[in-house]
Design an enzyme around this catalytic site. Structure first.
Site, short mmCIF file in Angstrom:
data_model
loop_
_atom_site.label_atom_id
_atom_site.label_comp_id
_atom_site.label_asym_id
_atom_site.label_seq_id
_atom_site.Cartn_x
_atom_site.Cartn_y
_atom_site.Cartn_z
N CYS A 1 2.39 -2.66 -28.46
CA CYS A 1 2.41 -2.46 -27.16
C CYS A 1 3.51 -3.01 -26.45
O CYS A 1 3.50 -3.06 -25.03
CB CYS A 1 0.94 -3.12 -26.71
SG CYS A 1 0.94 -4.88 -27.04
N GLU B 1 3.42 -11.62 -31.06
CA GLU B 1 4.83 -11.80 -30.25
C GLU B 1 5.43 -13.04 -30.49
O GLU B 1 6.54 -13.17 -29.81
CB GLU B 1 4.33 -11.71 -28.82
CG GLU B 1 3.08 -12.33 -28.28
CD GLU B 1 2.49 -12.01 -27.07
OE1 GLU B 1 3.11 -11.16 -26.47
OE2 GLU B 1 1.32 -12.34 -26.75
N ARG C 1 -6.76 -7.52 -23.00
CA ARG C 1 -6.08 -8.79 -23.22
C ARG C 1 -6.45 -10.10 -22.12
O ARG C 1 -6.65 -9.96 -21.10
CB ARG C 1 -4.53 -8.63 -23.22
CG ARG C 1 -3.86 -10.00 -23.70
CD ARG C 1 -2.41 -9.59 -23.59
NE ARG C 1 -1.87 -9.89 -22.30
CZ ARG C 1 -0.46 -9.68 -22.09
NH1 ARG C 1 0.11 -9.17 -22.90
NH2 ARG C 1 -0.14 -9.67 -20.84
N HIS D 1 0.87 -1.31 -0.26
CA HIS D 1 0.00 -0.07 -0.15
C HIS D 1 0.99 1.15 -0.13
O HIS D 1 0.40 2.11 -0.64
CB HIS D 1 -0.99 -0.14 1.18
CG HIS D 1 -2.29 -0.95 0.94
ND1 HIS D 1 -2.42 -1.63 2.05
CD2 HIS D 1 -2.52 -1.63 -0.01
CE1 HIS D 1 -3.55 -2.47 1.56
NE2 HIS D 1 -3.57 -2.65 0.40
N ASN E 1 8.15 -7.35 -26.52
CA ASN E 1 8.97 -7.85 -25.45
C ASN E 1 9.26 -9.47 -25.88
O ASN E 1 10.22 -9.84 -25.73
CB ASN E 1 7.90 -7.57 -24.14
CG ASN E 1 7.78 -6.32 -23.94
OD1 ASN E 1 8.24 -5.59 -24.54
ND2 ASN E 1 6.76 -6.20 -22.99
N ASP E 2 7.88 -10.05 -26.17
CA ASP E 2 8.07 -11.65 -26.38
C ASP E 2 8.94 -11.93 -27.90
O ASP E 2 9.27 -12.73 -28.05
CB ASP E 2 6.70 -12.31 -26.38
CG ASP E 2 6.46 -12.44 -24.78
OD1 ASP E 2 7.40 -13.11 -24.17
OD2 ASP E 2 5.35 -12.25 -24.22
N ARG F 1 -3.50 -5.33 -19.20
CA ARG F 1 -3.25 -6.88 -18.82
C ARG F 1 -4.07 -7.24 -17.76
O ARG F 1 -4.51 -6.48 -16.56
CB ARG F 1 -1.79 -6.75 -18.31
CG ARG F 1 -0.86 -6.57 -19.39
CD ARG F 1 0.50 -6.61 -18.71
NE ARG F 1 1.63 -6.51 -19.50
CZ ARG F 1 2.23 -5.56 -20.07
NH1 ARG F 1 2.12 -4.29 -19.61
NH2 ARG F 1 3.41 -5.47 -21.06
N ARG G 1 13.79 -13.66 -21.61
CA ARG G 1 13.75 -12.38 -21.18
C ARG G 1 13.92 -12.32 -19.74
O ARG G 1 14.15 -11.13 -19.32
CB ARG G 1 12.50 -11.62 -21.76
CG ARG G 1 11.09 -12.20 -21.09
CD ARG G 1 9.91 -11.64 -21.81
NE ARG G 1 9.25 -10.78 -21.13
CZ ARG G 1 7.87 -10.31 -21.39
NH1 ARG G 1 7.18 -10.95 -22.53
NH2 ARG G 1 7.37 -9.39 -20.63
#
Ligand code: PEP
Ligand code: MG
Length: 575
Positions: free
Chosen positions: A499, A428, A329, A186, A451-452, A293, A462
């Site tokens: 993205c 990806e 997604r 938090h 990224n992928d 996501r 990665r």
């Protein structure tokens, strides 16, 4: 230097204010008047509840939605019938004082929660402790005390609960350091929403720092300096000034259009991994959400989220985005993200295993529950559904078949469902990138997940630090694939976006515009820096840059060319 978990970016310099650890003298007392003791307990509960309601209202007024939610959870703890009856029964049966009864009942639940496997459940211990502490402070008389802060300071505490934070005069607080907590604690969430630097999980820091000590926090690196030398102070003052300047300069772009010098409008969308990032996306002028996501709904818990829970979450995103497009997604679990509730088998190569759409097609109930929630939410905004990790047309068709069945079923059940919910895929996996022309005949849109795509094109995990030097999106093979995907998607007449992290890296902006990309989705904090590059870009120069860069044979040469080009556009922009 002390190292902790980077929880909220930024740099702060200033004197420490060490908050004392809360200590209560919890004596067990035998009482005579059971009814009076239970009354005393209820009065403290009511006082704590009134206070928490005040904190909820304040957070809502200041549009701190995440903070408000934390306090709403606290109110639920206060109203928990099991907790209340537990305390009452102790007072009744053992004739003990309310403090002792509360402490033992709360400890019982804390023990249960602390044994849970999931980090989420363990974090709920913090909520329970916070609420119990407040009730104890009201039982002691007077309630929580406001620490007096006369000058700017950096707060150092063993643990900083949301209600502690709410007591602080935040105009004087420059940053936070705590001994406990992770990036989703938090303190971290609140610090990020206040845009104050924070480092959490700095072990034993309260024993090493005294109020008045001079501190530096680097929230990006998770570093804390105690009484640093003058050279370190000078370095960090300069870094802080640069950050302030950049922030100010970028803030002036918020209301300006993302338009190139040649008049082309570029869509700048936000990637969102947790709902608390949505207000930031809107504040920084995102045209919509290019990647929402959904894993956060499934992680850190022992059970799967229900359809209703997911429906509420997706509805809220769509409502908050006020009609702007939102690409949600479907679940991308597997690889480095495990779901204990699914009892997944251990795999030799999890990134090449049961991940993303593959897992959903195998666990149809998980998939259809999510699709039902998505379609039900579709009437609350402009929803687009995106499938991750697609590697063949068969997979895409199977996923679409599920989606169509779910949609038809919902209509049959009488649920309102939006007339058209576009369905697209992440590109990806190299097989999909290579077949973009064929996918373009069937999908509504594609979004390039660099990224992928980088990891799978280069066969570089990665997550593996040993080979991280080989993981580079500057690699010519990655760029060639991207060029192909953009061109084939455009030829096929479908929308193409990006993205992956590359979309939010200003070094690539001009190149990607030169390759024909018109839609970029990135972390909200990157939006303004990329907008700056967009506004400095010209079609002809961007195309020439793309042509030059795509002819270069190595990642290093490409990196150098792009960094040079970015520097040039930076100075062009400033002049
Ligand atoms: C990607 O792979 O580029 C992407 C955006 O997905 P994630 O980072 O969630 O795997
Ligand atoms: Mg991915």
């Amino acid at each position: 230097m002390y190292k902790g978990v980077p929880a909220s970016p930024g740099i702060a310099l200033g004197p420490a204010l060490v908050l004392p650890k809360k200590q209560f003298q919890l004596e067990k007392k035998i009482i005579q008047d059971v009814t009076a003791e239970k009354d005393r307990f209820h009065q403290a509960l009511t006082a704590a509840k009134t206070r928490i309601e005040g904190l909820i209202a304040l957070a809502q007024e200041q549009e701190q939605t995440e903070t408000a939610k934390i306090f709403e959870a606290h109110r639920m703890v206060l109203e928990d019938p099991e907790l209340i009856t537990g305390v009452e029964q102790q007072i009744d049966q053992e004739k003990v004082n309310a403090e002792f009864a509360l402490e033992t009942t709360v400890n019982f639940y804390i023990n249960l929660l602390s044994q849970a496997n999931s980090a989420y459940m363990r974090e709920r211990v913090a909520d329970l402790k916070d609420v119990a502490n407040q009730v104890l402070q009201f039982l002691a008389g007077g309630g929580p005390q406001i620490p007096e802060i006369k000058e700017d300071c950096i707060i150092v505490a063993a643990e900083l609960t949301p209600s502690d934070t709410a007591l602080l005069p935040l105009d004087k607080v420059q940053g936070f350091i705590t001994e406990v907590g992770g990036p989703t604690s938090h303190t971290a969430i609140i610090a990020r929403s206040l845009e104050l630097p924070a480092v959490v999980g700095v072990k034993k820091i309260t024993a090493s720092v005294q109020s008045g000590d001079h501190l530096i926090i680097d929230g990006e690196q998770g570093a804390v300096f105690v009484n640093p030398d003058s050279d370190t102070i000078a370095v960090y003052r300069q870094k802080q000034e640069v950050l302030h300047r950049q922030k100010k300069e970028l803030a002036s772009l918020k209301t300006l259009a993302a338009q190139t010098k040649s008049g082309k409008t570029i869509k700048l969308l936000a990637n969102v991994g947790e709902p608390w990032e949505l207000p930031k996306a809107l504040e920084y002028g995102a045209d919509g959400i290019g990647l929402f996501r959904t894993e956060y709904l499934f992680l850190n818990r022992d059970t799967l989220p229900t359809e209703e829970e997911q429906f509420q979450a997706y509805k809220e995103v769509l409502v908050q985005m006020e009609g702007k497009p939102v690409v949600i997604r479907t679940l991308d679990i597997g690889g480095d993200k495990n779901l204990p509730s699914l009892n997944l088998e251990t795999e030799m190569n999890p990134f090449l295993g049961l991940r993303g759409i593959r897992l959903c097609l195998k666990n149809k109930t998980v998939f259809t529950t999510q699709l039902r929630a998505l379609y039900r939410a579709s009437v609350h905004g402009q929803l687009k559904i995106m499938f991750p990790m697609i590697s063949s047309l068969e997979e895409y068709r199977a996923a679409v078949k599920c989606a169509e069945e779910v949609r038809a079923q919902l209509i049959e059940e009488g649920h309102p469902v939006s007339g058209h919910v576009p369905i697209g895929i992440m590109v990806e996996v190299p097989s999909t990138a290579i077949m973009t022309d064929l996918f373009a005949k069937e999908v509504d849109f594609v979004s390039i997940g660099t990224n992928d795509l980088t990891q799978y094109t280069l066969a570089v995990d990665r997550m593996n630090e040993q080979i991280s030097h080989l993981y580079t999106p500057f690699h010519p093979a990655v760029l060639r694939l991207i060029k192909m995907v953009i061109a084939q998607a455009r030829d096929g007449g479908i929308e193409v976006s990006m993205c992956g992290e590359m979309a939010g890296d200003p070094r690539f902006t001009s190149l990607l515009i030169g390759l024909g990309l018109e839609s970029f989705s990135m972390s909200p904090s990157a939006l303004l820096a990329v907008k700056k590059q967009v506004r400095a870009a010209k079609s002809t120069t961007a195309k020439a840059l793309a042509q030059k860069v795509l002819a270069l044979p190595t990642a290093e040469e490409i990196r150098a060319a792009l960094e040079n080009a970015e520097e040039r556009s930076d100075s062009a922009c400033e002049s």
